[in-house]
Design a protein around this motif. Structure first.
Motif, PDB file in Angstrom:
ATOM      1  N   SER A 110     -18.009 -25.891 -19.920  1.00  0.00           N
ATOM      2  CA  SER A 110     -18.174 -27.368 -19.718  1.00  0.00           C
ATOM      3  C   SER A 110     -17.382 -28.185 -19.905  1.00  0.00           C
ATOM      4  N   THR A 111     -16.184 -27.926 -20.186  1.00  0.00           N
ATOM      5  CA  THR A 111     -14.876 -28.524 -20.164  1.00  0.00           C
ATOM      6  C   THR A 111     -14.313 -28.869 -19.004  1.00  0.00           C
ATOM      7  N   ALA A 112     -14.297 -27.526 -18.431  1.00  0.00           N
ATOM      8  CA  ALA A 112     -13.854 -27.308 -16.986  1.00  0.00           C
ATOM      9  C   ALA A 112     -14.295 -28.716 -15.996  1.00  0.00           C
ATOM     10  N   ILE A 143     -14.019 -32.051 -16.630  1.00  0.00           N
ATOM     11  CA  ILE A 143     -12.610 -32.319 -16.598  1.00  0.00           C
ATOM     12  C   ILE A 143     -12.654 -33.047 -14.831  1.00  0.00           C
ATOM     13  N   ALA A 144     -12.999 -31.979 -14.025  1.00  0.00           N
ATOM     14  CA  ALA A 144     -12.673 -31.656 -12.963  1.00  0.00           C
ATOM     15  C   ALA A 144     -13.809 -33.051 -12.269  1.00  0.00           C
ATOM     16  N   VAL A 145     -14.726 -33.239 -13.063  1.00  0.00           N
ATOM     17  CA  VAL A 145     -15.961 -34.502 -13.150  1.00  0.00           C
ATOM     18  C   VAL A 145     -15.423 -36.133 -13.059  1.00  0.00           C
ATOM     19  N   GLY A 146     -14.301 -35.719 -14.344  1.00  0.00           N
ATOM     20  CA  GLY A 146     -13.250 -36.909 -14.634  1.00  0.00           C
ATOM     21  C   GLY A 146     -12.650 -37.236 -13.645  1.00  0.00           C
ATOM     22  N   HIS A 164     -13.671 -22.995 -10.055  1.00  0.00           N
ATOM     23  CA  HIS A 164     -12.920 -22.348 -11.395  1.00  0.00           C
ATOM     24  C   HIS A 164     -12.921 -21.934 -12.520  1.00  0.00           C
ATOM     25  N   ALA A 165     -14.022 -22.679 -13.239  1.00  0.00           N
ATOM     26  CA  ALA A 165     -14.411 -22.255 -14.931  1.00  0.00           C
ATOM     27  C   ALA A 165     -14.645 -20.849 -14.406  1.00  0.00           C
ATOM     28  N   LEU A 166     -16.386 -20.284 -13.988  1.00  0.00           N
ATOM     29  CA  LEU A 166     -16.361 -19.397 -13.157  1.00  0.00           C
ATOM     30  C   LEU A 166     -15.507 -17.936 -12.589  1.00  0.00           C
ATOM     31  N   LEU A 167     -14.827 -18.582 -12.085  1.00  0.00           N
ATOM     32  CA  LEU A 167     -13.536 -17.383 -11.702  1.00  0.00           C
ATOM     33  C   LEU A 167     -11.992 -17.223 -12.700  1.00  0.00           C
TER      34      LEU A 167
END
Length: 134
Positions: A81-83, A86-89, A131-134
Motif C-alpha cells: 500500500s505504501t509503494a 508513493i507511485a500514484v502520489g 515494484h512492490a511485488l518484486l
C-alpha cells in the motif's frame, strides 16, 4: 530494496506493466475517445512510425520505472500500500499538474486532460504494484 544490484527485473517488468496499461487504455478502453479529443483519425494513427513510437515509449517507460525504483529505495520497509501510494502520489503530485498546466495553455479539452491524467495515474499504479511485488 537494492536498487543498483537486484532490481533490474522489477524495473523492466514495471516498465512493461505501464506500457501494457497504455496499450489497453489508449486501445479498447479510450482509444476512439482519445483520437477524437486530439483530432486524429484511425488512418492518422496507422500512418505513424509505430516502431519509433512504441520503442521510444518503452524507453521512456524504463526511465520512469528506474526513477520510481530509485525513489522507493528511500522507503526500504514500504509495503504494497505504501509503494502504491508513493507511485500514484508521483503521478498525482507531479505529472497530472504538469500536463494540466500544459493543456490549459495549449487550450486542450477537458476530455483530453481527463483521459491522459487518468492514464498516468493508472500507469504509475501499475508500476508501483510491480515494484512492490518484486
Amino acid at each position: 530494496m537494492e536498487f543498483y544490484a537486484d532490481n533490474w527485473l522489477a524495473i523492466i517488468a514495471a516498465a512493461a506493466a505501464g506500457f501494457v496499461v497504455g496499450g489497453i487504455w489508449y486501445g479498447p478502453v479510450m482509444g476512439k475517445k482519445w483520437m477524437g479529443a486530439v483530432g486524429l483519425t484511425e488512418e492518422d494513427v496507422q500512418s505513424g512510425n509505430m516502431g519509433l513510437i512504441y520503442g521510444t515509449t518503452f524507453v521512456l517507460s524504463l526511465v520512469a520505472s528506474t526513477t520510481l525504483a530509485h525513489l522507493l529505495t528511500y522507503f526500504p520497509d514500504a509495503g504494497l500500500s505504501t509503494a502504491l501510494l508513493i507511485a500514484v502520489g508521483v503521478a498525482a503530485g507531479f505529472i497530472v499538474p504538469a500536463i494540466g498546466t500544459n493543456y490549459l495553455f495549449s487550450q486542450k479539452s477537458r476530455t483530453l486532460f481527463l483521459i491522459d491524467a487518468t492514464y498516468w495515474l493508472l500507469f504509475y499504479a501499475a508500476m508501483g504494484l510491480v515494484h512492490a511485488l518484486l
